[in-house]
Design a protein around this motif. Structure first.
Motif, short mmCIF file in Angstrom:
data_model
loop_
_atom_site.label_atom_id
_atom_site.label_comp_id
_atom_site.label_asym_id
_atom_site.label_seq_id
_atom_site.Cartn_x
_atom_site.Cartn_y
_atom_site.Cartn_z
N LYS A 1 0.83 -1.22 0.00
CA LYS A 1 0.00 0.00 0.00
C LYS A 1 0.86 1.26 0.00
O LYS A 1 0.59 2.21 -0.73
CB LYS A 1 -0.92 0.01 1.22
N TYR B 1 -2.88 -2.72 -8.76
CA TYR B 1 -3.74 -1.69 -8.19
C TYR B 1 -4.57 -1.01 -9.29
O TYR B 1 -5.76 -0.77 -9.12
CB TYR B 1 -2.89 -0.66 -7.44
N SER C 1 -6.93 -3.05 -5.89
CA SER C 1 -6.43 -3.65 -4.67
C SER C 1 -4.95 -3.98 -4.84
O SER C 1 -4.50 -4.26 -5.95
CB SER C 1 -7.20 -4.93 -4.36
N VAL C 2 -4.22 -3.97 -3.74
CA VAL C 2 -2.81 -4.35 -3.80
C VAL C 2 -2.59 -5.76 -3.24
O VAL C 2 -1.46 -6.20 -3.12
CB VAL C 2 -1.92 -3.34 -3.02
#
Length: 128
Positions: A11, A44, A49-50
């Motif tokens: 993130k 991402y 989303s990571v």
């Protein structure tokens, strides 16, 4: 095998890239490979989303459809070697490695054990 990068680090790296920092500088700052930062950024952008993708997986055993044939051959010829069994499977059109045959037999609980009642070949040497 390399340990996966934590979600927190993913993130932070993606946030830095989104702010405009280059992938190379982010990688050197966080001590990860440039390719990791690039892949996290791509994930991402694609998914939002990571979170990491699935690692590894379960492969269906190649010899599963030939279980009956293998068990029958071992019961018919208990002294059959792994290489001979591999060659018989190849004659049936199943190309597998020696290791694949061994793993299948191990999973099935089939063993190639020597006959314990039979004396060892070099037992005469030890009698003297």
């Amino acid at each position: 095998m390399v340990r996966p990068i934590s979600n927190d680090l993913r993130k932070r790296a993606v946030a830095a890239v989104v702010k405009g920092e280059s992938c190379r500088s982010v990688a050197s700052r966080f001590g990860v490979a440039v390719s990791s930062v690039v892949k996290c950024s791509q994930r991402y952008r694609a998914t939002g989303s990571v979170a990491p993708g699935k690692m590894g997986g379960h492969r269906k055993p190649v010899l599963e459809p030939h279980r009956a044939f293998i068990k029958e051959r071992i019961s018919q010829t208990p002294h059959l070697t792994l290489h001979a069994l591999k060659d018989e499977l190849a004659a049936r059109g199943v190309k597998v490695s020696h290791n694949a045959v061994w793993l299948f037999l191990r999973r099935e609980g089939l063993r190639f054990k020597k006959n314990a009642a039979r004396p060892r070949a070099n037992s005469l040497r030890h009698r003297a």
